[in-house]
Scaffold this motif. Structure first.
Motif: not given
Length: 230
Positions: A38, A58, A158
Motif C-alpha cells: 500500500a 489484485n 485502496h
C-alpha cells in the motif's frame, strides 16, 4: 454508536463514535493487502505502483489463492475480461507483469515453449506482521474490471482504505468513518486536487464511498468525512 452518546451536544462533530462497520455481502471475497504494498501507491519515482499495476496485482492475489496455482497470461486476460472486453490491452498486461516482476511484487516462472507451456506468475510472499496488513473486499477490483471505475480510481480507494487502517490502529478512527482533506490526498498521490475530486465523485457514484460530513478547518479548507463502504 459505541458510546452512550444520546443527548450529547457534540455528537454531530464527534469522530470517536462508530457510525457503522464495512458492508460486506455473505460469501464476499477479500484480499489481504500488506502495508509494504500500500505504501507504494504514494511513493515517488519508479517504485510507485500505478493503478493498472494494482489491478493486475489484485487479480493475481485473488485467483492465486482461489485456484491454488500459478496463472499464465491467458488466465490473467480471462479474469480481467467482462462481457468479452478485457479491461487492459494485452500489450499493457505484458508491460505491467514485467514491471511488477522488476519491482519484486510477483514471481515469473518460465514456461517451456516446445511443450506449449507458457510463463506463469504468482505473488511474491511478503513477510510482515498481521497488524501491518488490512483486508479489503474484492468488489472494488471487480467493478474496475467491469469498467465502472478506472484503475486510477481503484488506486485512490485502496489508498484511502490504507490511510484509514493506519488511523484505526493508531486509535484515531473507528468503524469505517474516515476524515481527510482532498488536498492531502492530492499531495500524497502526486495528483492535482481536481483529479482527486473527479475520482472521488466516481467512487461515490459506484457506491463504495459515501460522504458522511463536510467541515472547514481554521484555515478555511474543507475536511471531508467519508464512509468507506467496502
Amino acid at each position: 454508536c459505541s458510546y452512550d452518546c444520546k443527548g450529547c451536544e457534540h455528537t454531530k462533530e464527534c469522530f470517536n463514535k462508530v457510525e457503522s462497520d464495512f458492508t460486506f455481502d455473505d460469501g464476499e471475497e477479500f484480499i489481504n493487502i500488506e502495508y509494504k504494498v500500500a505504501k507504494k501507491l504514494s511513493v515517488k519515482g519508479v517504485n510507485n505502483m500505478s493503478g493498472s499495476e494494482l489491478l493486475v496485482f489484485n487479480v493475481l492475489k485473488h485467483w492465486d489463492r482461489e485456484l491454488n496455482r500459478e496463472l499464465n497470461i491467458d488466465d490473467i486476460v480471462k479474469h480481467l475480461t467482462y462481457k468479452n472486453k478485457c479491461r487492459l490491452s494485452l500489450k499493457t498486461i505484458r508491460e505491467v507483469l514485467k514491471t511488477l516482476e522488476d519491482k519484486g511484487f510477483i514471481i515469473k516462472n518460465k514456461g517451456v515453449r516446445k511443450l506449449g507451456i507458457k510463463d506463469s506468475y504468482t505473488i511474491n510472499p511478503i513477510r510482515c506482521d498481521i497488524d501491518k496488513t488490512f483486508d479489503i473486499s474484492y468488489f472494488p477490483t471487480l467493478i474496475c474490471i467491469y469498467g465502472v471505475i478506472t484503475p486510477s480510481e481503484l488506486k485512490l480507494y485502496h489508498y484511502m482504505r490504507y490511510k484509514h487502517d493506519l488511523m484505526v490502529k493508531d486509535n484515531k478512527a473507528q468503524g469505517n468513518i474516515f476524515r481527510i482533506n482532498q488536498d492531502e490526498l492530492a499531495k500524497d498521490l502526486m495528483l492535482d486536487k481536481s483529479s482527486i475530486s473527479r475520482s472521488i465523485k466516481k467512487l461515490l457514484e459506484a457506491k463504495i464511498l459515501e460522504i458522511w460530513d463536510i467541515k472547514k478547518n481554521e484555515k478555511g479548507f474543507d475536511y471531508y468525512t467519508y464512509r468507506l463502504v467496502k
